[in-house]
Design an enzyme around this catalytic site. Structure first.
Site, short mmCIF file in Angstrom:
data_model
loop_
_atom_site.label_atom_id
_atom_site.label_comp_id
_atom_site.label_asym_id
_atom_site.label_seq_id
_atom_site.Cartn_x
_atom_site.Cartn_y
_atom_site.Cartn_z
N SER A 54 -2.07 89.05 101.85
CA SER A 54 -3.35 88.37 101.57
C SER A 54 -4.50 89.14 102.18
O SER A 54 -4.49 89.37 103.40
CB SER A 54 -3.33 86.96 102.15
OG SER A 54 -2.31 86.22 101.54
N ARG A 77 -4.41 86.04 118.32
CA ARG A 77 -5.03 84.77 117.95
C ARG A 77 -4.49 84.24 116.64
O ARG A 77 -4.54 83.03 116.37
CB ARG A 77 -6.56 84.92 117.84
CG ARG A 77 -6.99 85.80 116.72
CD ARG A 77 -8.48 85.81 116.41
NE ARG A 77 -8.73 86.80 115.38
CZ ARG A 77 -8.59 86.59 114.07
NH1 ARG A 77 -8.23 85.42 113.61
NH2 ARG A 77 -8.79 87.57 113.21
N SER A 78 -4.04 85.15 115.74
CA SER A 78 -3.67 84.78 114.38
C SER A 78 -2.55 85.70 113.93
O SER A 78 -2.62 86.91 114.15
CB SER A 78 -4.93 84.96 113.50
OG SER A 78 -4.64 84.82 112.13
N ASP A 98 0.32 86.58 110.84
CA ASP A 98 1.01 86.53 109.54
C ASP A 98 2.47 86.87 109.86
O ASP A 98 2.84 88.04 109.98
CB ASP A 98 0.33 87.58 108.65
CG ASP A 98 1.01 87.79 107.30
OD1 ASP A 98 2.16 87.35 107.13
OD2 ASP A 98 0.37 88.42 106.44
N CYS A 122 -6.68 90.71 115.44
CA CYS A 122 -5.70 89.62 115.54
C CYS A 122 -4.99 89.68 116.87
O CYS A 122 -5.05 88.77 117.67
CB CYS A 122 -4.73 89.70 114.37
SG CYS A 122 -5.59 89.32 112.84
N HIS A 159 1.55 81.71 111.30
CA HIS A 159 1.59 81.11 109.97
C HIS A 159 2.39 81.92 108.94
O HIS A 159 2.61 83.13 109.11
CB HIS A 159 0.17 80.89 109.44
CG HIS A 159 -0.72 82.10 109.57
ND1 HIS A 159 -1.57 82.29 110.63
CD2 HIS A 159 -0.87 83.19 108.78
CE1 HIS A 159 -2.22 83.42 110.48
NE2 HIS A 159 -1.80 84.01 109.37
N ILE A 160 2.80 81.20 107.91
CA ILE A 160 3.43 81.81 106.73
C ILE A 160 2.55 81.41 105.54
O ILE A 160 2.27 80.22 105.34
CB ILE A 160 4.87 81.28 106.53
CG1 ILE A 160 5.75 81.67 107.73
CG2 ILE A 160 5.46 81.77 105.22
CD1 ILE A 160 7.18 81.11 107.67
N TYR A 161 2.05 82.38 104.78
CA TYR A 161 1.21 82.06 103.61
C TYR A 161 2.06 81.38 102.54
O TYR A 161 3.27 81.64 102.43
CB TYR A 161 0.58 83.34 103.04
CG TYR A 161 -0.56 83.87 103.90
CD1 TYR A 161 -1.86 83.41 103.72
CD2 TYR A 161 -0.34 84.82 104.89
CE1 TYR A 161 -2.91 83.89 104.50
CE2 TYR A 161 -1.38 85.30 105.68
CZ TYR A 161 -2.66 84.83 105.48
OH TYR A 161 -3.70 85.29 106.27
N ASN A 204 3.81 93.73 114.72
CA ASN A 204 3.21 93.47 116.03
C ASN A 204 4.25 93.49 117.15
O ASN A 204 3.97 93.96 118.25
CB ASN A 204 2.45 92.14 116.01
CG ASN A 204 1.24 92.15 115.08
OD1 ASN A 204 1.00 91.20 114.34
ND2 ASN A 204 0.47 93.24 115.08
#
Ligand SMILES: Nc1nc(=O)c2c([nH]1)NC[C@@H]1CN(c3ccc(C(=O)N[C@@H](CCC(=O)O)C(=O)O)cc3)CN21
Ligand SMILES: O=c1ccn([C@H]2C[C@H](O)[C@@H](COP(=O)(O)O)O2)c(=O)[nH]1
EC number: 2.1.1.45
Length: 283
Positions: A282, A180-181, A183, A160, A221-223, A191
């Site tokens: 997740s 790139r991605s 959470d 990520c 993003h937020i799940y 991070n």
């Protein structure tokens, strides 16, 4: 800390729902975030609006420095963060490259310390960067990357935060990290600490002053199952003053990081924080 809360609020206010096939969940998503940490000024970006398990974040990055590819090795240095991806993901469990329990495959530092060459053999990207920086060399390509699309099928997860680019200006070291991605409730909490830590420790072992670290996130993003806790609990809390981060000054080389260093060689002082929040994870 403010930057983190602003990003969380921006996702809540402006995010767009996106279906994610890998996890089977929807994510409230924004594209592009740029965070900056002034490592020279000691602005340690630890979340205060919930308790952050920062040692786990440091252990994870230490594992990426060491080139770990096994969740048991990550556990031994103090983090369980790779347990689920190594052992609970159906697609990875059925993958013929999986070498058994706890194997993560070709991921992160395992790639960066053994980056395959098309003409055979591999390169240790981190060794080269440490050697160059220690000699005062910045060839404008001091990049520790984990991104190898030709090897994605051999690992449990694509990296990520996949690139860390170091730069020297005089005797000050800078870092640009790209993700790139992200959470945001769970991953970013770690991070941010990792980006700060990576610049601070690389400056220490290569004999330079740390400058700023620039953290670029593409998909933040937020799940769906995290949204309520973020919107109605964490974002309702007032941030507290930032703590300070200390590194054992006896750490002087890459070999030290590879051999005797543990999370006890790092300290966070004056950490004031709100109650922990257990966000769903997740796989
Ligand atoms: N969905 C997802 N989000 C991530 O952030 C993430 C992945 N997957 N897979 C790979 C790694 C593993 N990471 C993780 C895994 C677990 C936690 C976690 O459970 N954190 C808790 C407790 C930490 C602890 O007790 O050590 C937290 O409250 O921060 C955080 C990051 C970050 N990465
Ligand atoms: O350091 C990390 C590692 C992982 N993440 C998050 C970002 C995503 O939610 C998942 C990875 O899923 P992909 O389908 O591969 O994008 O893990 C993180 O935030 N930080």
């Amino acid at each position: 800390m403010r930057q983190y809360l602003d990003l969380c609020q921006q996702i809540v206010d402006e995010g767009v729902w996106v279906e994610n096939e890998r996890t089977g969940k929807r994510c409230l998503t924004v594209i592009n975030a740029d965070l900056t940490y002034d490592v020279g000024a000691g602005e340690f970006p630890l979340v205060t609006t919930r308790k952050s398990f920062w040692k786990s974040a440091i252990a994870e990055l230490l594992g990426y420095i060491r080139g770990y590819d096994n969740a048991a090795d990550f556990r031994r240095i103090g983090t369980k963060t790779w347990d689920a991806n190594a052992n609970n993901n159906e697609a990875w469990l059925a993958n013929p490259y999986r070498k058994g329990a706890d194997d993560c495959g070709f991921i992160y530092g395992k790639i960066g310390r053994n980056f395959p060459k098309p003409d055979g053999g591999s390169i240790d990207l981190l060794r080269k960067i440490v050697d160059d920086l220690s000699k005062g060399i910045d060839d404008r390509g001091e990049i520790y990357t984990f991104y190898h699309p030709g090897a994605f099928h051999m690992g449990c997860l694509r990296p990520c935060m996949y690139s860390h680019h170091f730069s020297l200006l005089g005797d000050t070291l800078y870092l640009n990290s790209t993700q790139r991605s992200c959470d945001v409730p769970l991953g970013l909490n770690f991070n941010m600490v990792q980006v700060y830590f990576f610049l601070a420790i690389m400056a220490q072992i290569t004999g330079h002053k740390p400058g700023k670290a620039y953290h670029k996130i593409v998909n933040a993003h937020i799940y769906e199952d995290q949204l309520e806790l973020m919107r109605d609990v964490q974002l309702k809390r007032e941030p507290m003053p930032l703590p300070t981060f200390k590194i054992n000054p006896d750490i002087k080389t890459l070999e030290d990081l590879e051999t005797w260093v543990t999370t006890d060689d790092f300290e966070v002082e004056d950490y004031q924080h709100h109650e922990p929040i257990a966000y769903p994870f997740s796989v």
